[in-house]
Write a protein that holds these residues in place. Structure first.
Motif, mmCIF file in Angstrom:
data_model
loop_
_atom_site.group_PDB
_atom_site.id
_atom_site.type_symbol
_atom_site.label_atom_id
_atom_site.label_comp_id
_atom_site.label_asym_id
_atom_site.label_seq_id
_atom_site.Cartn_x
_atom_site.Cartn_y
_atom_site.Cartn_z
ATOM 1 N N UNK A 2 55.959 48.354 49.378
ATOM 2 C CA UNK A 2 54.875 48.195 49.367
ATOM 3 C C UNK A 2 54.222 46.949 50.015
ATOM 4 N N UNK A 3 53.205 47.017 50.717
ATOM 5 C CA UNK A 3 52.782 45.694 51.273
ATOM 6 C C UNK A 3 51.096 45.508 50.792
ATOM 7 N N UNK A 4 50.578 46.113 50.199
ATOM 8 C CA UNK A 4 49.176 46.212 49.867
ATOM 9 C C UNK A 4 48.804 46.585 48.502
ATOM 10 N N UNK A 5 47.590 46.249 48.035
ATOM 11 C CA UNK A 5 47.249 46.769 46.670
ATOM 12 C C UNK A 5 47.495 47.910 46.286
ATOM 13 N N UNK A 6 46.972 49.009 47.261
ATOM 14 C CA UNK A 6 47.321 50.308 46.720
ATOM 15 C C UNK A 6 48.799 50.808 46.413
ATOM 16 N N UNK A 7 49.648 49.910 47.136
ATOM 17 C CA UNK A 7 50.980 50.386 46.990
ATOM 18 C C UNK A 7 51.535 49.747 45.910
ATOM 19 N N UNK A 8 50.823 48.865 45.093
ATOM 20 C CA UNK A 8 51.422 48.425 43.762
ATOM 21 C C UNK A 8 51.012 49.061 42.656
ATOM 22 N N UNK A 9 49.916 49.954 42.816
ATOM 23 C CA UNK A 9 49.452 50.791 41.480
ATOM 24 C C UNK A 9 50.682 51.441 40.614
ATOM 25 N N UNK A 10 51.406 52.407 41.569
ATOM 26 C CA UNK A 10 52.353 53.315 40.584
ATOM 27 C C UNK A 10 53.440 52.455 40.014
ATOM 28 N N UNK A 11 53.939 51.483 41.047
ATOM 29 C CA UNK A 11 55.194 50.580 40.407
ATOM 30 C C UNK A 11 54.845 49.662 39.327
ATOM 31 N N UNK A 12 53.619 49.054 39.210
ATOM 32 C CA UNK A 12 53.105 48.559 38.223
ATOM 33 C C UNK A 12 52.966 49.510 36.931
ATOM 34 N N UNK A 13 52.296 50.632 36.798
ATOM 35 C CA UNK A 13 52.336 51.448 35.757
ATOM 36 C C UNK A 13 53.782 51.615 35.389
ATOM 37 N N UNK A 14 54.767 52.107 36.315
ATOM 38 C CA UNK A 14 55.915 52.168 35.752
ATOM 39 C C UNK A 14 56.624 51.090 34.981
ATOM 40 N N UNK A 15 56.485 49.902 35.797
ATOM 41 C CA UNK A 15 57.012 48.691 35.065
ATOM 42 C C UNK A 15 56.251 48.588 33.498
ATOM 43 N N UNK A 16 54.902 48.930 33.422
ATOM 44 C CA UNK A 16 54.403 48.830 32.046
ATOM 45 C C UNK A 16 55.050 49.641 31.014
ATOM 46 N N UNK A 17 55.214 51.053 31.606
ATOM 47 C CA UNK A 17 55.739 51.857 30.914
ATOM 48 C C UNK A 17 57.280 51.604 30.275
ATOM 49 N N UNK A 18 58.114 51.073 31.149
ATOM 50 C CA UNK A 18 59.282 50.718 30.990
ATOM 51 C C UNK A 18 59.376 49.537 29.849
ATOM 52 N N UNK A 19 58.666 48.686 30.029
ATOM 53 C CA UNK A 19 58.537 47.378 29.035
ATOM 54 C C UNK A 19 57.973 48.063 27.726
ATOM 55 N N UNK A 20 57.099 48.888 27.662
ATOM 56 C CA UNK A 20 56.666 49.488 26.557
ATOM 57 C C UNK A 20 57.913 50.276 25.520
ATOM 58 N N UNK A 21 58.643 50.902 26.469
ATOM 59 C CA UNK A 21 59.800 51.745 25.852
ATOM 60 C C UNK A 21 60.629 50.821 25.349
ATOM 61 N N UNK A 22 60.955 49.714 26.019
ATOM 62 C CA UNK A 22 62.001 48.704 25.620
ATOM 63 C C UNK A 22 61.568 47.971 24.479
ATOM 64 N N UNK A 23 60.476 47.769 24.358
ATOM 65 C CA UNK A 23 59.818 46.778 23.011
ATOM 66 C C UNK A 23 59.749 47.975 21.946
ATOM 67 N N UNK A 24 59.521 49.191 22.279
ATOM 68 C CA UNK A 24 59.587 50.028 21.046
ATOM 69 C C UNK A 24 60.900 50.280 20.547
ATOM 70 N N UNK A 25 61.866 50.371 21.446
ATOM 71 C CA UNK A 25 63.495 50.435 20.991
ATOM 72 C C UNK A 25 63.854 49.079 20.303
ATOM 73 N N UNK A 26 63.409 47.960 20.813
ATOM 74 C CA UNK A 26 63.567 46.721 20.036
ATOM 75 C C UNK A 26 63.115 46.495 18.825
#
Length: 360
Positions: free
Chosen positions: A139-163
């Motif tokens: 990704x090279x622009x703001x539009x390309x960051x949206x889906x990866x950023x939401x995936x990153x938030x979801x993964x972190x949430x899952x990790x915190x929930x497990x911990x």
């Protein structure tokens, strides 16, 4: 007899009065939000009146939905509003509403008036995902960051929930906060490593990390709007349970509330709201912290009122910050995140010193 008849009168009066005050406050805030949204269509490198903006909104919507079929005589201002200002205004409202409601939910669950959505590691998860896709050249622009950023938030949430979901401290808000701090520290170390190792990552990341809606178009709105809308519904549905949690988890459990399940739903809700807003606009401070406090001063401690009110207040704060950033450095603009920090934080500190912030 006189005593027994008068004891039933006072409780109903204040309840009706408080409800009426809340409805009036919500109506006024809604009107202020609508006026601010209209004003947002007039602010930018080219200034125009509200009347000009209103006359061009139908054409701007047509152009926004299907530019290919728009007649060739559409004027430049219509194209400007449809391409940039209208999506940006919608996105400011969505992000502010999401952060305001997420702040109310996380403060209720942690019973901590200083908590905000970033305490769960959402900002760090989004930042780690963004630097990863930038470094990989995906990704090279703001539009390309949206889906990866939401995936990153979801993964972190899952990790915190497990911990935080195992052992004797399961569903404990302190455990959730500590897990969020630990994961955030680890992810931010990775972000700093990526930024320092690549000039490309540094150049692109610094624009996203300041928090801005510049250049956001309708594709960002369509990506984040469903997530934020679902998150707002989940937040509103939790309000009665959050009122019980405010009495203490032991009391809430004794009244039949499934505390662990409600906490899990709250974690998902905050991640959805805060994650989508952060993915769209970058990390934004102050909104999720201040909006619930502002609403408490207007509506009291009932989360059935605080959550919708905080969403509206958050939308107003974000919209004003975005407009101020477009005006303060014209013809360029100042990032919305910087405006929120420069203006919002001193105001919040003043409120704290005057002890008008509930819970402090």
């Amino acid at each position: 007899m006189t005593s027994s008849t008068t004891t039933h009168v006072p409780p109903a009066g204040p309840a009706r009065s408080g409800s009426g005050r809340f409805v009036l406050a919500l109506v006024l805030l809604g009107a202020l939000l609508a006026g601010s949204a209209l004003m947002s269509l007039t602010v930018g490198s080219r200034v125009n009146s509200i009347d000009e903006a209103l006359h061009r909104v139908p054409g701007a919507l047509d152009y926004l939905l299907d530019p290919a079929t728009t007649p060739g005589d559409v004027d430049e201002l219509t194209v400007l509003i449809g391409t940039y200002r209208l999506p940006r205004t919608i996105l400011a409202v969505l992000c502010g509403a999401g952060l305001g409601a997420a702040g109310a939910v996380i403060q209720a669950h942690t019973r901590n008036p200083l908590a905000d959505p970033g305490i769960l590691g959402i900002n760090a998860g989004a930042a780690a995902a963004v630097v990863t896709v930038i470094g990989a050249g995906v990704a090279t622009g703001a539009s390309g960051y949206v889906y990866p950023a939401m995936v990153g938030c979801a993964v972190v949430t899952l990790l915190i929930f497990l911990l935080s979901s195992g052992g004797p401290t399961a569903a404990n808000p302190v455990t959730v906060i500590l897990a969020g701090v630990a994961v955030s520290a680890l992810l931010m170390a990775y972000v700093h490593l990526m930024v320092l190792s690549s000039d490309t990552v540094l150049d692109q990341m610094r624009l996203w990390a300041t928090g801005s809606l510049a250049g956001r178009r309708m594709d960002v709105v369509t990506a984040t709007a469903p997530v934020i809308c679902v998150g707002l519904v989940l937040a509103l549905s939790q309000a009665p349970g959050l009122n019980l949690i405010a009495l203490g988890t032991t009391t809430a459990a004794s009244l039949g509330l499934p505390v662990a399940g409600v906490r899990a739903l709250g974690l998902v809700t905050v991640a959805a709201l805060g994650g989508a807003a952060t993915a769209a606009a970058g990390p934004l401070s102050f909104v999720g912290l201040a909006a619930p406090h502002i609403m408490r001063t207007l509506a009291g401690p009932d989360y059935r009122r605080i959550i919708p009110g905080a969403a509206v207040v958050g939308a107003i704060l974000t919209l004003w910050a975005d407009m101020a950033g477009r005006v303060m450095a014209r013809p360029d603009e100042m990032a919305m995140g910087i405006v929120l920090a420069l203006v919002g934080v001193p105001v919040f500190i003043l409120l704290v010193r005057r002890r008008t912030v509930v819970g402090l």
